[in-house]
Design a protein around this motif. Structure first.
Motif, PDB file in Angstrom:
ATOM      1  N   PRO A 172       0.821  -1.232   0.000  1.00 46.21           N
ATOM      2  CA  PRO A 172       0.000   0.000   0.000  1.00 46.21           C
ATOM      3  C   PRO A 172       0.849   1.273   0.000  1.00 46.21           C
ATOM      4  N   ALA A 173       1.978   1.245   0.689  1.00 45.54           N
ATOM      5  CA  ALA A 173       2.837   2.427   0.682  1.00 45.54           C
ATOM      6  C   ALA A 173       3.353   2.707  -0.726  1.00 45.54           C
ATOM      7  N   GLN A 174       3.711   1.626  -1.457  1.00 44.87           N
ATOM      8  CA  GLN A 174       4.186   1.815  -2.836  1.00 44.87           C
ATOM      9  C   GLN A 174       3.059   2.343  -3.728  1.00 44.87           C
ATOM     10  N   GLU A 175       1.861   1.827  -3.514  1.00 47.38           N
ATOM     11  CA  GLU A 175       0.725   2.327  -4.303  1.00 47.38           C
ATOM     12  C   GLU A 175       0.461   3.804  -4.006  1.00 47.38           C
ATOM     13  N   SER A 176       0.595   4.176  -2.710  1.00 49.79           N
ATOM     14  CA  SER A 176       0.385   5.582  -2.358  1.00 49.79           C
ATOM     15  C   SER A 176       1.448   6.468  -3.004  1.00 49.79           C
ATOM     16  N   VAL A 177       2.697   6.007  -3.000  1.00 54.16           N
ATOM     17  CA  VAL A 177       3.765   6.776  -3.646  1.00 54.16           C
ATOM     18  C   VAL A 177       3.517   6.907  -5.137  1.00 54.16           C
ATOM     19  N   ASN A 178       3.055   5.795  -5.755  1.00 51.52           N
ATOM     20  CA  ASN A 178       2.764   5.856  -7.192  1.00 51.52           C
ATOM     21  C   ASN A 178       1.645   6.861  -7.473  1.00 51.52           C
ATOM     22  N   GLY A 179       0.614   6.892  -6.600  1.00 49.99           N
ATOM     23  CA  GLY A 179      -0.464   7.863  -6.792  1.00 49.99           C
ATOM     24  C   GLY A 179       0.035   9.293  -6.635  1.00 49.99           C
ATOM     25  N   LEU A 180       0.890   9.511  -5.635  1.00 53.28           N
ATOM     26  CA  LEU A 180       1.449  10.852  -5.460  1.00 53.28           C
ATOM     27  C   LEU A 180       2.303  11.255  -6.649  1.00 53.28           C
ATOM     28  N   ARG A 181       3.057  10.276  -7.187  1.00 50.55           N
ATOM     29  CA  ARG A 181       3.890  10.610  -8.348  1.00 50.55           C
ATOM     30  C   ARG A 181       3.026  11.010  -9.539  1.00 50.55           C
TER      31      ARG A 181
END
Length: 583
Positions: free
Chosen positions: A532-541
Motif C-alpha cells: 500500500p505504501a508503494q501504491e500511495s507513492v505511485n499515486g502521489l507521483r
C-alpha cells in the motif's frame, strides 16, 4: 557377623601362648566392609592351627563367640574380583555420564546460537517495522503536500478566472476604442482619460498573472521528497527480498534436518532391533546353561553314588592282613622288625592318619559350605532383578569353580586317606599278633580288591571328566553370557542416549520450524504494509506529474499573456501619443 582377622601368637619365656585373632575388618553388607578401629582381638579356638600372620575369616555371634573360621584366601580373591567388576562397571557408568555431559553441552551451545540468531532476526523485523512506520509518516507528509498543491492549483484557477475577466474588460475597452476611432472618422489618438483607463486595465492584467516560481519550489520539494521515499521503499523491498531468500534457504536446511531426523529414527529402530536379537540370544544361552547345570547335577549325583559304592567296598575290607587292597605292606619285613621300632612306626602312622583325617574332614565341611552357598546363590538368582542377576551369576560361577576345585582335590585325598587306613590296619594287625593279643590260624590267600576299586575309580574319573567338560562349557557360556550382558547394557545405555539425542534434535527442529513460520508471517505482514505504501507513492507521483504538466502549461499561458499585454501596452502608447502631442 563376618570378620577378617590376622593370626597372632604371643611368645613368652615359657614358650608360645595361645593364638589370637586380631580383627581387621567387618562386613557390614554384601559389598560393604569397614575397618575395625582399635586393637580388638578374640581368642582362637583349639582347632585353629594357622601360622602366625595368616589371614582368616571368622564368623562371630552376638555374644562374641567364634562360630566358624577358615582361611581368607579364597574369600579375599572373591572380594577383589567383585571389587574389580564393580570398578569396571563404575568406570563404564562414568564414561556414559561424561558422554551425556558432552551431549548436553553441545545441545546447550546449539540452543544459545539459535537464540542469538532469532534475536538478530527479531531486531531486523522490528527495524523494518520502525522504518515502515517512518514511511507511513512520510506518506502522510506527502499527502499534506499534495493537498497544499491542490489548494495552490485552486488559487491558480481563481487567478485565471480573474485574468479572464481582465482580458474581457480589456477587449471591451479595445472594442470601444475601435468604435470611437471609427465614429471619429479615423481620428488618431486617444484622450488622456482613455489612455489611463487602458493603462489601468493592462496593469490589472499584469497583476493577475500567476507567479510560476511560487509553484515550482513546492513542486520541486515534493518531487525530491517523493524520490527519497521511493528510494527508501526500494531499500526496504530489497531488504525484505534478502530476508525472504535467507528464510527460504533456512527452510531448505530445516528440510534437510527433517530428512536427517527420519534417518536417525530409522537408525535407532535398527539398533533397537539388534538389541532385541541380543536379548533373545541371551535367553537362549541361559537356557543352555540351565540344561548343562541340570546335567552336571545329575552327573554329580552319579559321582556321589560311585563314591558311596567305593566307600562301602572299603567298609567290607577286613582290618587284618588277610585281606588287603594291594601288596603295599611287606608283612615279612614287619615280622622281622624290632618290636619297639614297629610300635613307633604304628604310632607315627596313627598320628599321620589322624592329621590327614582332620584335614579331609575340614575339606569335606568346607565343600558342604560351598555347596550350601551355591544353593543360596541359585535361590537368590531366581528372586533377583535383572540388574542384580549379573553380579549374582558371577558370584555363582566363582563359587562353582571353587567347589569344583575343592571336590577334585578331595577325590585323591579320600583315596589317600583310605589307603593310609588300610596300611595302618595291616601294621596294627602285625603288631597285635607279635604282642600275642591275637592268635591267627594258617593264613589264607588275601583277597585283592584293587582291580574292582580301580574299575570304580575309572568310572568316577570318566564321570568327573564329563562333569569337567560340561563345567568348562558352562564356564565358557557364562563368559559369553557375561560379555553379552555387558554388550546389552552398553547397547541399552547407548540406545537410551541415542534416543535422548534424537528427541532433543527433534524438539529443536520443531522449535526452529515454529520460529521460521513466525518470521515468514512477519515478512508477509511487512510486504503487505509495503505494497500500500508503494501504491500511495505511485499515486502521489502521478499527481505530481499532473501538477508539473499544469505548471508547464501555465508558464506557457503566462508567457503568452505577458507578451500580449506588452504589445497592447505598446499599442496604447502609440495610439495615445498624437492626442498628447496636440494638447
Amino acid at each position: 557377623m563376618l570378620y577378617l582377622a590376622e593370626v597372632q601368637k604371643k611368645t613368652g619365656f615359657i614358650g608360645s601362648g595361645k593364638p589370637e585373632f586380631k580383627l581387621l575388618a567387618c562386613q557390614r553388607s554384601e559389598h560393604n566392609w569397614s575397618a575395625v578401629t582399635g586393637e580388638e582381638s578374640l581368642t582362637a579356638p583349639d582347632d585353629a592351627s594357622y601360622n602366625a600372620g595368616a589371614l582368616v575369616m571368622i564368623e562371630v555371634s552376638g555374644s562374641r563367640q567364634i562360630q566358624r573360621h577358615y582361611e581368607a584366601g579364597r574369600t579375599l580373591t572373591s572380594i577383589l574380583q567383585n571389587f574389580s567388576n564393580l570398578s569396571k562397571k563404575s568406570k563404564t557408568q562414568e564414561e556414559e555420564i561424561e558422554q551425556w555431559k558432552q551431549s548436553l553441552t553441545f545441545q546447550s551451545q546449539e540452543l544459545n546460537r539459535r537464540e542469538l540468531e532469532l534475536e538478530a532476526r527479531q531486531e531486523q523485523v522490528e527495524q523494518a517495522e520502525a522504518d515502515l512506520e517512518q514511511l507511513d509518516a512520510q506518506r502522510q507528509e506527502l499527502e499534506q503536500l499534495r493537498q497544499s498543491l491542490e489548494q495552490q492549483q485552486e488559487e491558480l484557477s481563481r487567478k485565471n478566472t480573474d485574468l479572464e475577466g481582465a482580458w474581457a474588460h480589456l477587449n471591451g475597452e479595445m472594442r470601444r476604442l475601435e468604435e470611437q476611432r471609427a465614429e471619429g472618422g479615423g481620428a488618431a489618438g486617444l484622450d488622456p482619460e482613455q489612455v489611463a483607463t487602458l493603462q489601468g486595465a493592462l496593469n490589472r492584467l499584469t497583476e493577475a498573472v500567476m507567479p510560476i516560481e511560487a509553484l515550482r519550489d513546492p513542486l520541486t520539494h515534493a518531487t525530491d521528497g517523493l524520490n527519497y521515499h521511493q528510494g527508501l521503499l526500494g531499500d526496504y523491498r530489497q531488504a525484505l527480498e534478502n530476508q525472504r531468500q535467507g528464510l527460504e534457504q533456512r527452510q531448505q536446511e530445516l528440510d534437510q534436518q527433517a530428512s536427517q531426523l527420519e534417518q536417525r529414527w530409522a537408525d535407532w529402530r535398527q539398533a533397537e532391533t539388534s538389541l532385541t536379537a541380543k536379548r533373545e540370544d541371551l535367553k537362549l544361552r541361559q537356557q543352555t546353561v540351565k540344561a548343562h547345570q541340570d546335567q552336571i547335577q545329575a552327573l554329580s549325583e552319579t559321582l556321589q553314588a560311585q563314591a558311596n559304592l567305593h566307600q562301602k567296598i572299603y567298609d567290607l575290607l577286613n582290618t587284618t592282613d588277610k585281606v588287603r587292597l594291594s601288596k603295599k605292606v611287606d608283612v615279612a619285613a614287619l615280622e622281622a622288625m624290632d618290636l619297639e621300632q614297629l610300635q613307633a612306626m604304628v604310632g607315627d602312622l596313627e598320628k599321620d592318619l589322624e592329621k590327614m583325617s582332620r584335614f579331609v574332614s575340614d575339606q569335606e565341611e568346607e565343600l558342604a559350605l560351598e555347596q550350601q552357598a551355591i544353593d543360596e546363590l541359585k535361590l537368590r538368582i531366581e528372586q533377583a532383578s535383572e540388574f542384580d542377576r549379573l553380579q549374582l551369576e558371577t558370584e555363582l560361577e566363582e563359587e562353582q569353580d571353587r567347589s569344583q576345585m575343592l571336590n577334585e582335590t578331595l577325590v585323591g585325598q579320600r583315596r589317600n586317606l583310605l589307603e593310609r587306613e588300610e596300611v595302618l590296619s595291616q601294621h596294627q594287625a602285625v603288631l597285635r599278633r607279635r604282642q600275642g593279643l591275637t592268635v591267627e590260624e594258617t593264613p589264607v590267600s588275601a583277597v585283592d580288591l584293587e582291580p574292582l576299586l580301580n574299575t570304580i575309580d575309572g568310572q568316577r574319573q570318566q564321570t568327573t571328566d564329563t562333569i569337567q567338560a560340561l563345567e568348562t562349557e558352562v564356564k565358557q557360556l557364562h563368559d559369553g553370557i557375561g560379555q553379552l550382558k555387558r554388550d546389552i547394557e552398553t547397547s541399552e545405555a547407548a540406545l537410551a542416549s541415542q534416543r535422548a539425542e534424537v528427541e532433543a534434535f527433534e524438539n529443536d527442529l520443531r522449535q526452529q520450524q515454529r520460529d521460521l513460520a513466525g518470521l515468514m508471517g512477519k515478512l508477509a505482514v511487512c510486504e503487505e504494509l509495503l505494497n500500500p505504501a508503494q501504491e500511495s507513492v505511485n499515486g502521489l507521483r502521478q499527481s505530481l506529474d499532473g501538477l508539473a504538466g499544469g505548471v508547464t502549461k501555465l508558464q506557457e499561458v503566462n508567457d503568452y499573456q505577458l507578451q500580449a499585454i506588452a504589445e497592447l501596452r505598446q499599442t496604447v502608447v502609440n495610439v495615445g501619443a498624437p492626442q498628447m502631442a496636440a494638447s
